[in-house]
Design a protein around this motif. Structure first.
Motif, short mmCIF file in Angstrom:
data_model
loop_
_atom_site.label_atom_id
_atom_site.label_comp_id
_atom_site.label_asym_id
_atom_site.label_seq_id
_atom_site.Cartn_x
_atom_site.Cartn_y
_atom_site.Cartn_z
N UNK A 10 8.63 2.58 4.89
CA UNK A 10 9.76 1.96 5.61
C UNK A 10 9.87 0.14 5.50
N UNK A 11 8.48 -0.21 5.58
CA UNK A 11 8.12 -1.59 5.55
C UNK A 11 8.80 -2.06 4.14
N UNK A 12 8.43 -1.59 3.06
CA UNK A 12 9.04 -1.78 1.80
C UNK A 12 10.56 -1.57 1.67
N UNK A 13 10.98 -0.50 2.10
CA UNK A 13 12.50 -0.17 2.16
C UNK A 13 13.24 -1.13 2.88
N UNK A 14 12.76 -1.75 4.12
CA UNK A 14 13.28 -2.71 4.93
C UNK A 14 13.69 -4.04 4.06
N UNK A 15 12.86 -4.40 3.00
CA UNK A 15 13.24 -5.55 2.30
C UNK A 15 13.65 -5.25 0.96
N UNK A 16 14.25 -3.90 1.11
CA UNK A 16 14.90 -3.69 -0.22
C UNK A 16 14.43 -3.54 -1.43
N UNK A 17 12.89 -3.50 -1.49
CA UNK A 17 12.07 -3.42 -2.71
C UNK A 17 11.47 -2.09 -3.09
N UNK A 18 12.23 -0.72 -2.55
CA UNK A 18 11.44 0.73 -2.68
C UNK A 18 12.58 1.24 -3.80
N UNK A 24 13.59 8.02 -3.08
CA UNK A 24 14.28 9.24 -3.03
C UNK A 24 13.45 9.96 -1.67
N UNK A 25 12.07 9.73 -1.72
CA UNK A 25 11.35 10.59 -0.58
C UNK A 25 11.57 9.94 0.67
N UNK A 26 11.83 8.59 0.70
CA UNK A 26 12.00 7.88 1.88
C UNK A 26 13.39 8.40 2.47
N UNK A 27 14.32 8.31 1.41
CA UNK A 27 15.86 8.46 1.82
C UNK A 27 15.84 9.85 2.47
N UNK A 41 13.68 0.24 10.91
CA UNK A 41 14.96 -0.23 10.01
C UNK A 41 15.64 -1.20 10.69
N UNK A 42 16.30 -0.81 11.95
CA UNK A 42 17.09 -1.41 12.73
C UNK A 42 16.19 -2.97 13.17
N UNK A 43 15.30 -2.71 13.63
CA UNK A 43 14.39 -3.83 14.19
C UNK A 43 13.96 -4.83 13.05
N UNK A 44 13.87 -4.26 11.91
CA UNK A 44 13.49 -5.24 10.70
C UNK A 44 14.84 -5.90 10.16
N UNK A 45 15.78 -5.06 10.22
CA UNK A 45 17.13 -5.90 9.69
C UNK A 45 17.35 -7.16 10.86
N UNK A 103 -1.65 -6.89 8.48
CA UNK A 103 -2.15 -6.07 7.28
C UNK A 103 -1.02 -5.41 6.77
N UNK A 104 -0.03 -5.04 7.60
CA UNK A 104 1.04 -4.23 7.09
C UNK A 104 2.07 -5.04 6.18
N UNK A 105 2.01 -6.46 6.51
CA UNK A 105 2.80 -7.42 5.63
C UNK A 105 2.06 -7.45 4.30
N UNK A 106 0.70 -7.62 4.44
CA UNK A 106 0.04 -7.87 3.31
C UNK A 106 -0.05 -6.77 2.28
N UNK A 107 -0.06 -5.36 2.90
CA UNK A 107 0.03 -4.02 2.08
C UNK A 107 1.41 -4.02 1.32
N UNK A 108 2.58 -4.46 2.26
CA UNK A 108 3.84 -4.36 1.73
C UNK A 108 4.00 -5.22 0.50
N UNK A 109 3.61 -6.52 0.60
CA UNK A 109 3.78 -7.42 -0.41
C UNK A 109 2.87 -6.94 -1.51
N UNK A 110 1.74 -6.73 -1.38
CA UNK A 110 0.73 -6.09 -2.48
C UNK A 110 1.38 -4.95 -3.27
N UNK A 111 2.02 -4.23 -2.46
CA UNK A 111 2.61 -2.76 -3.05
C UNK A 111 3.80 -3.51 -3.88
N UNK A 112 4.74 -4.51 -3.39
CA UNK A 112 5.92 -4.97 -4.11
C UNK A 112 5.50 -5.44 -5.33
#
Ligand code: ZN
Length: 263
Positions: A10-18, A24-27, A41-45, A103-112
């Motif tokens: 969800x964190x990665x999807x929220x910034x449009x990088x999934x 497919x799995x997340x959608x 997602x609502x709160x992220x946007x 930590x969540x932000x770091x994980x998401x950015x490392x993943x991306x």
């Protein structure tokens, strides 16, 4: 069912990088109506919109911070909450939530980063290769246009004549023409001449009394070449043109077989 993987997605999807299977799995998961992810997602946007509005100044407004903290608090990282000592628990709990957000932000950015850096690197290399090739092509085209322009200028001069060269010895099928202007020099055009062997080149000679070197050239894969010829020194009259096969750097007097000659 364990929901933890979807928190990261969800964190990665929220910034449009999934993308790919994860997307497919997340959608699919989202379409099944997960309230938790929908809320994330609502709160992220909303938070991103606030952040974008707040670009100067760079300090996130209180509402963004609150939203992020609330989101992070939803992560199952803290011990089970108890209702009673609510006030006292707030401070360490807020600290843990803030740490979890980091930590969540770091994980998401490392993943991306891991996923896209390699692809971006490949794209950048491809782009610069294409640019280099276009620049080479453009330089070659300019050179060719300059050669044809010079030939057209020569043809306008009534002093210019056309001299025919015939293939001899090892390359009887070769042909050549020289646009020759005694005062201005000329242009040699060659066809059907086999490419010179490695370490060799063709050398043109203008012959008045003795052969005078007039430059080395190579032919293309189709056996063609265009080669500019300097004017002969004042007071000399060129009687014969000849091409010989020579060492690639050229020689001051002919040593190899004659492949084209004007007589
Ligand atoms: Zn979910």
């Amino acid at each position: 069912m364990n929901h933890e993987p979807f928190d990261d997605l969800a964190a990665v999807y929220a910034v449009g990088a999934l993308d790919g299977d994860d997307l497919a799995r997340f959608e699919e998961h989202l379409a099944a109506g997960c309230e938790r992810c929908t809320a994330v997602l609502r709160e992220s946007s909303e938070a991103l919109v606030e952040l974008a509005r707040a670009v100067p100044p760079a300090i996130p407004p209180a509402r963004v911070k609150e939203t992020l903290l609330r989101r992070a608090a939803a992560f199952p990282v803290a011990a089970p909450r108890r209702r009673e000592p609510r006030r006292r628990a707030w401070l360490p709990w807020a600290g843990a939530a803030a740490a979890a957000a980091v930590v969540a932000a770091a994980l998401a950015s490392a993943f991306v980063a891991a996923r896209y850096e390699a692809r971006l690197g490949v794209m950048a290399r491809e782009m610069s290769a294409v640019r280099a090739r276009l620049q080479r092509d453009e330089a070659a085209l300019r050179e060719e246009v300059a050669r044809y322009q010079a030939a057209v200028d020569l043809l306008r001069d009534p002093e210019t004549r056309v001299v025919t060269l015939h293939g001899t010895g090892p390359s009887p099928a070769a042909t050549g023409r020289i646009l020759w202007n005694p005062a201005r020099g000329g242009q040699l055009f060659v066809a059907n001449l086999p490419p010179a062997p490695a370490g060799k080149a063709y050398e043109l000679w203008t012959i008045a009394e003795a052969p005078r070197p007039a430059g080395v050239f190579q032919v293309d894969a189709a056996g063609r070449a265009t080669h500019p010829v300097e004017a002969a020194p004042a007071g000399t009259t060129v009687k014969v043109f000849a091409v010989t096969l020579e060492p690639a750097g050229g020689v001051p007097a002919p040593t190899g077989p004659i492949v084209l000659a004007s007589k």
